[in-house]
Design an enzyme around this catalytic site. Sequence first.
Site, PDB file in Angstrom:
ATOM      1  N   ARG A  23       0.819  -1.224   0.000  1.00 35.85           N
ATOM      2  CA  ARG A  23       0.000   0.000   0.000  1.00 35.85           C
ATOM      3  C   ARG A  23       0.847   1.267   0.000  1.00 35.85           C
ATOM      4  O   ARG A  23       0.465   2.273   0.599  1.00 35.85           O
ATOM      5  CB  ARG A  23      -0.959   0.042   1.191  1.00 35.85           C
ATOM      6  N   ARG A  27      -3.617   6.668   0.702  1.00 33.60           N
ATOM      7  CA  ARG A  27      -4.123   7.888   1.340  1.00 33.60           C
ATOM      8  C   ARG A  27      -3.149   8.614   2.245  1.00 33.60           C
ATOM      9  O   ARG A  27      -3.388   9.768   2.591  1.00 33.60           O
ATOM     10  CB  ARG A  27      -5.409   7.572   2.111  1.00 33.60           C
ATOM     11  N   ARG A  36      -7.036  11.065  -6.200  1.00 34.87           N
ATOM     12  CA  ARG A  36      -8.235  10.304  -5.788  1.00 34.87           C
ATOM     13  C   ARG A  36      -9.454  11.219  -5.870  1.00 34.87           C
ATOM     14  O   ARG A  36     -10.516  10.805  -6.347  1.00 34.87           O
ATOM     15  CB  ARG A  36      -8.001   9.781  -4.377  1.00 34.87           C
ATOM     16  N   ASP A  73      -6.735  -2.993  -7.550  1.00 31.53           N
ATOM     17  CA  ASP A  73      -7.202  -3.666  -6.341  1.00 31.53           C
ATOM     18  C   ASP A  73      -7.520  -5.119  -6.655  1.00 31.53           C
ATOM     19  O   ASP A  73      -7.909  -5.443  -7.778  1.00 31.53           O
ATOM     20  CB  ASP A  73      -8.453  -2.981  -5.775  1.00 31.53           C
ATOM     21  N   TYR A 153     -14.439 -12.420  -0.390  1.00 32.22           N
ATOM     22  CA  TYR A 153     -15.197 -11.172  -0.574  1.00 32.22           C
ATOM     23  C   TYR A 153     -16.466 -11.410  -1.392  1.00 32.22           C
ATOM     24  O   TYR A 153     -17.500 -10.785  -1.158  1.00 32.22           O
ATOM     25  CB  TYR A 153     -14.319 -10.108  -1.242  1.00 32.22           C
TER      26      TYR A 153
END
Length: 345
Positions: A23, A27, A36, A73, A153
């Site tokens: 990562r 952010r 973003r 992702d 998921y």
Amino acid sequence: MTKPLLHVLSGNAVWPPPLWLMRQAGRYLPEYRAIRAQAGDFISLCTAPELAAEATLQPIRRYGFDAAILFSDILMVPWALGHGLRFAEGEGPVLPKLRTVADVDALNIDRMVREMAPIIETVRRVRVGMAREGFDRTTLIGFAGSPFTVACYMIEGGGSKDFAATRLMAYGEPLLFQRLMDVLVEATVIYVSAQIEAGAEVAMLFDSWAGVLSPSLFRAHVIAPTRRITAALKARFPDVPVIGFPRLAGPMLAEYATATGVDAVGMDTSVDPVRAAAEVPAHVALQGNLDPMALLAGGAAMADEVRNILRAVRGRPAIFNLGHGIVPQTKPEQVAELVELIRAT
Ligand code: 1CP
């Protein structure tokens, strides 16, 4: 010059070890937050090649990491297969709950190949950008989620504490579960192969929830599909190394490292690197495993942990990384401090 990360992945010890962070785009970087915001939502960012390539390159510009990882992702595979995906602001991913054979049979690989085109275009643009900006020592990593974690998921409809519905399906409806896994193995091979053809130099498989499985299910749904994917990729691209990350595999880590055919294993935060160095075969590189919270704390606590990891992996092929993704509260200066510490070793 062989790039340090590729040199390690062909079985050589490099000192100090090459370094990148899971990562590393994200952010905690103000320049990421800016693009973003420009993209709007996360899926739009992943499917805008120019912006996604920019997100991939941002951390390399700041820190000169030894690897860039494609900005995308693991859930873009179910999205491209037509399963559906949205990221609810502040809640994480939301997907339909897969329950039936019809749900599996609705997954469409031809559709995936069409929908993934912008992500593959991102890979091309990253390589062009790396050449343009002179990032000659940096290796581009392509990736996918491993079938088990992606299935988690899809079955739960998002994240979960224990993935109980997924485990229940694996035991209670084994044919349905295997049917899903078979589609995901095929999709993963096609998706990662396209990334490699577009310029990815290494493939990484993220199995973030591997640790929720019993040993027998771990062998069936983590080791076996990883071995199938790795074998298929190596048949087509014998020189492209594969990194596997079976998070929270615990005592199954060494068996995973031995049985799957991967060139490196990612150690999550819970792994003792001394033990991994003793148990994982010497030709398999170790990657990891600083706790992202140690990075956030910084100072002496971080330095002690870094020293322990470096001491444990010295002399064998190793890649320094975190044990899981960097957290958004991390300050860019703290990452700079870590990079200095490793490079000064
Ligand atoms: O709001 C935002 O900007 C989105 C946050 C974000 C980011 C930056 C998500 C949502 N995904 C990503 C990028 C990402 N994800 C990368 C790209 C590059 C890099 O590492 O710098 C990679 C490799 C991933 C992989 C990924 N996504 C994993 C495997 C690794 C891990 O962290 O365990 C998983 C499980 C996901 C799912 C995911 N994506 C995003 C969220 C919020 C989640 C759910 C996590 C959960 O279940 O809690």
